[in-house]
Design an enzyme around this catalytic site. Structure first.
Site, PDB file in Angstrom:
ATOM      1  N   ASN A  10     -26.660  25.566 -19.785  1.00 47.87           N
ATOM      2  CA  ASN A  10     -25.952  26.591 -19.019  1.00 47.87           C
ATOM      3  C   ASN A  10     -25.435  27.625 -20.020  1.00 47.87           C
ATOM      4  OD1 ASN A  10     -24.245  28.109 -17.468  1.00 47.87           O
ATOM      5  ND2 ASN A  10     -22.984  26.386 -16.758  1.00 47.87           N
ATOM      6  N   ARG A  87     -29.520  26.491 -15.854  1.00 47.13           N
ATOM      7  CA  ARG A  87     -28.746  27.056 -14.750  1.00 47.13           C
ATOM      8  C   ARG A  87     -28.904  28.569 -14.796  1.00 47.13           C
ATOM      9  NH1 ARG A  87     -22.593  28.457 -14.369  1.00 47.13           N
ATOM     10  NH2 ARG A  87     -22.478  28.883 -12.148  1.00 47.13           N
ATOM     11  N   HIS A 176     -22.342  28.812  -6.426  1.00 50.64           N
ATOM     12  CA  HIS A 176     -21.981  27.386  -6.431  1.00 50.64           C
ATOM     13  C   HIS A 176     -22.930  26.553  -5.573  1.00 50.64           C
ATOM     14  CE1 HIS A 176     -17.460  28.458  -7.235  1.00 50.64           C
ATOM     15  NE2 HIS A 176     -18.092  28.223  -8.374  1.00 50.64           N
ATOM     16  N   ARG A 237      -9.509  35.331 -10.243  1.00 53.15           N
ATOM     17  CA  ARG A 237     -10.106  36.312  -9.322  1.00 53.15           C
ATOM     18  C   ARG A 237      -9.295  36.415  -8.043  1.00 53.15           C
ATOM     19  NH1 ARG A 237     -15.823  33.536  -9.445  1.00 53.15           N
ATOM     20  NH2 ARG A 237     -16.063  33.434 -11.697  1.00 53.15           N
ATOM     21  N   ASP A 279      -4.285  28.064 -14.414  1.00 51.87           N
ATOM     22  CA  ASP A 279      -4.636  26.648 -14.422  1.00 51.87           C
ATOM     23  C   ASP A 279      -3.774  25.873 -13.416  1.00 51.87           C
ATOM     24  OD1 ASP A 279      -6.085  24.603 -16.499  1.00 51.87           O
ATOM     25  OD2 ASP A 279      -4.236  23.779 -15.660  1.00 51.87           O
ATOM     26  N   GLY A 329     -10.280  20.376  -6.547  1.00 50.37           N
ATOM     27  CA  GLY A 329     -10.598  19.567  -5.366  1.00 50.37           C
ATOM     28  C   GLY A 329     -10.643  18.080  -5.678  1.00 50.37           C
ATOM     29  N   GLU A 381     -23.081  19.116 -11.306  1.00 48.28           N
ATOM     30  CA  GLU A 381     -24.125  20.141 -11.262  1.00 48.28           C
ATOM     31  C   GLU A 381     -25.233  19.846 -12.264  1.00 48.28           C
ATOM     32  OE1 GLU A 381     -20.647  22.809 -11.318  1.00 48.28           O
ATOM     33  OE2 GLU A 381     -21.994  24.259 -10.370  1.00 48.28           O
TER      34      GLU A 381
HETATM   35  P1  ADP Z   1     -14.890  25.220 -13.936  1.00 53.04           P
HETATM   36  O1  ADP Z   1     -15.000  26.050 -12.697  1.00 53.04           O
HETATM   37  O2  ADP Z   1     -14.637  26.028 -15.168  1.00 53.04           O
HETATM   38  O3  ADP Z   1     -15.992  24.178 -14.074  1.00 53.04           O
HETATM   39  P2  ADP Z   1     -13.224  22.944 -13.267  1.00 53.04           P
HETATM   40  O4  ADP Z   1     -14.082  22.492 -12.123  1.00 53.04           O
HETATM   41  O5  ADP Z   1     -13.134  22.054 -14.456  1.00 53.04           O
HETATM   42  O6  ADP Z   1     -13.535  24.413 -13.737  1.00 53.04           O
HETATM   43  O7  ADP Z   1     -11.745  23.135 -12.655  1.00 53.04           O
HETATM   44  C1  ADP Z   1     -10.702  23.652 -13.413  1.00 53.04           C
HETATM   45  C2  ADP Z   1      -9.436  23.619 -12.566  1.00 53.04           C
HETATM   46  O8  ADP Z   1      -9.170  22.271 -12.183  1.00 53.04           O
HETATM   47  C3  ADP Z   1      -8.211  24.126 -13.308  1.00 53.04           C
HETATM   48  O9  ADP Z   1      -7.422  24.953 -12.468  1.00 53.04           O
HETATM   49  C4  ADP Z   1      -7.478  22.838 -13.621  1.00 53.04           C
HETATM   50  O10 ADP Z   1      -6.091  23.008 -13.776  1.00 53.04           O
HETATM   51  C5  ADP Z   1      -7.780  22.034 -12.381  1.00 53.04           C
HETATM   52  N1  ADP Z   1      -7.445  20.626 -12.592  1.00 53.04           N
HETATM   53  C6  ADP Z   1      -8.033  19.747 -13.442  1.00 53.04           C
HETATM   54  N2  ADP Z   1      -7.359  18.557 -13.403  1.00 53.04           N
HETATM   55  C7  ADP Z   1      -6.330  18.725 -12.541  1.00 53.04           C
HETATM   56  C8  ADP Z   1      -5.262  17.868 -12.085  1.00 53.04           C
HETATM   57  N3  ADP Z   1      -5.137  16.639 -12.524  1.00 53.04           N
HETATM   58  N4  ADP Z   1      -4.401  18.382 -11.175  1.00 53.04           N
HETATM   59  C9  ADP Z   1      -4.524  19.644 -10.734  1.00 53.04           C
HETATM   60  N5  ADP Z   1      -5.489  20.486 -11.121  1.00 53.04           N
HETATM   61  C10 ADP Z   1      -6.381  20.034 -12.011  1.00 53.04           C
END
Ligand code: ADP
Length: 395
Positions: A10, A87, A176, A237, A279, A329, A381
């Site tokens: 990727n 990707r 996505h 965003r 974050d 999620g 993915e």
């Molecule tokens: P990307 O889109 O870059 O692949 P990720 O799928 O890794 O990103 O998601 C990143 C987000 O997931 C961030 O906002 C991060 O804070 C959140 N996240 C990761 N672990 C937790 C957690 N334990 N509780 C809440 N949010 C989390």
């Protein structure tokens, strides 16, 4: 036949994420990231088994970084690499599924670059470097947009003058797709339903966020559009805003298009609302300590997500389940419960204990007894890209 190995790549403009996927194992044999490519600080990080390592690769470009990776990949693959899956962000209307890469496919990815000016050229850097390094290996492009090519026209068209679509490709494409496809397959497996006879709402919540309506294994609507800016509030965003915002800011503040684009893509969303962080983990901690901006950012994020899911439900004949995936999620019980609390009209409700349990890779149902299914499904993915690559090797 021994289990086959696929290298998944990727590429960003100055980075390469990679994973070596073996079809028989759920864990990656090797994974990592080359970043700050083209600069003096270029560095390669990787993880193999439980061990992590790094190597400075000053001034390495994409090709030099992939060349450094080669012995690592061969070591982890036991000398047997069967294909490479790339990707690719935007496949336009041309690509409705993964494709073996040849000169025509490369030209079509190039031709789609105006729709994804940051992403497609970066993806091509990786493809061209990998072809030079592995000229005899099958290479496959897997497109983020391809899954959404099944949207009906009334879902993908904007209410804009028709020539903008016909002559300039202005329509909703969605992104996505690889993740929404993967988690809908897994959800059907977890629920014991046939994918071809099931209906899902899916929420991919990472740094970028989108929702999708999936009927009988096909995408029927999704929240992202011409670009990944449309739809939900995300890490940085804005998601949906009034389309007149551009002219309002230009008129009242004298902002240029570049300034407005930067603000909407990089300074908005959770970051902009909280004034603190993009974050979710940091925002949850700040909310616990009473930070007003973090509290509001989470409220807006969940309310808009619920509104989008309610809108997506228009595309479903029935609801077999709501899927949460992506970093937020998969891990944020708070976001899941706040979002579902806005969806009482869909009769959704969570079991608090099950919701709290499904974090850090734990998949499962989290709905309250007697309510429609809600599933936490970790996305993968890389694995989906490897599966698509394997399918084309077999053909
Ligand atoms: P990307 O889109 O870059 O692949 P990720 O799928 O890794 O990103 O998601 C990143 C987000 O997931 C961030 O906002 C991060 O804070 C959140 N996240 C990761 N672990 C937790 C957690 N334990 N509780 C809440 N949010 C989390």
């Amino acid at each position: 036949m021994p289990a086959r190995n696929i290298l998944v790549i990727n590429c960003g403009s100055s980075s390469i994420k990679f994973a070596l996927v073996n079809e028989a194992h759920s864990q990656f044999a090797l994974s990592g990231l080359a970043e700050r490519l083209g600069s003096h600080e270029a560095v390669l990080h990787w993880q193999r088994g439980g061990e992590r390592d790094s190597l400075m690769i000053p001034n390495a470009d994409h090709r030099a970084a992939l060349a450094q990776l080669l012995p690592l990949v061969h070591g982890a693959a036991g000398g047997k690499l069967h294909g490479i899956g790339h990707r690719v962000v935007h496949g336009g209307e041309r690509f409705t599924s993964a494709r073996k890469i040849d000169a025509q496919v490369v030209a079509a990815i190039q031709a789609t670059a105006p729709l994804a000016p940051l992403h497609n050229p970066a993806n091509l850097l990786g493809i061209e470097a990998a072809i030079r390094l592995y000229p005899n290996l099958t290479q496959v492009a897997v497109f983020d947009t391809a899954f959404h090519q099944t949207l009906p026209e009334y879902a993908y068209r904007y209410a804009l003058p028709e020539p903008l679509y016909r002559e300039h490709g202005v329509r909703r494409y969605g992104f996505h797709g690889t993740s929404h496809r993967y988690v809908s397959h897994r959800a059907a497996e977890l629920a014991g339903l046939a994918l071809g006879d099931s209906s899902w709402l899916s929420a991919h919540l990472g740094n970028g966020c989108s929702t999708c309506a999936i009927v009988n294994g096909q995408s029927r609507d999704t929240s992202m559009g011409l670009t990944p800016l449309e739809g939900l509030a995300m890490g940085t965003r804005s998601g949906d805003v009034d389309p007149n915002l551009h002219s309002h800011l230009a008129r009242t503040l004298g902002w240029s298009l570049e300034q407005i684009e930067r603000m909407l893509n990089h300074d908005s969303g959770l970051q902009g609302l909280s004034g603190l962080s993009h974050d979710m983990r940091s925002l949850e901690q700040a909310r616990e300590q009473g930070h007003a901006g973090a509290t509001l950012a989470i409220e807006v994020f969940c309310y808009r997500l619920a509104k989008s899911l309610a809108a997506m439900s228009c595309a479903l004949p029935q609801l077999d389940g709501l899927i949460f995936t992506g970093g937020i999620g998969e891990n944020s019980a708070l976001v899941r419960s706040k979002t579902v609390a806005h969806l009482k009209l869909l009769n959704l409700a969570l079991d608090p204990q099950a919701n709290a349990r499904c974090i850090r890779g734990v998949a499962g149902p989290i709905q309250a007894y007697g309510h429609p299914r809600v599933l936490v499904v970790p996305t993968n993915e890389e694995r989906q890209i490897a599966l698509d690559t394997l399918a084309l090797l077999t053909n």
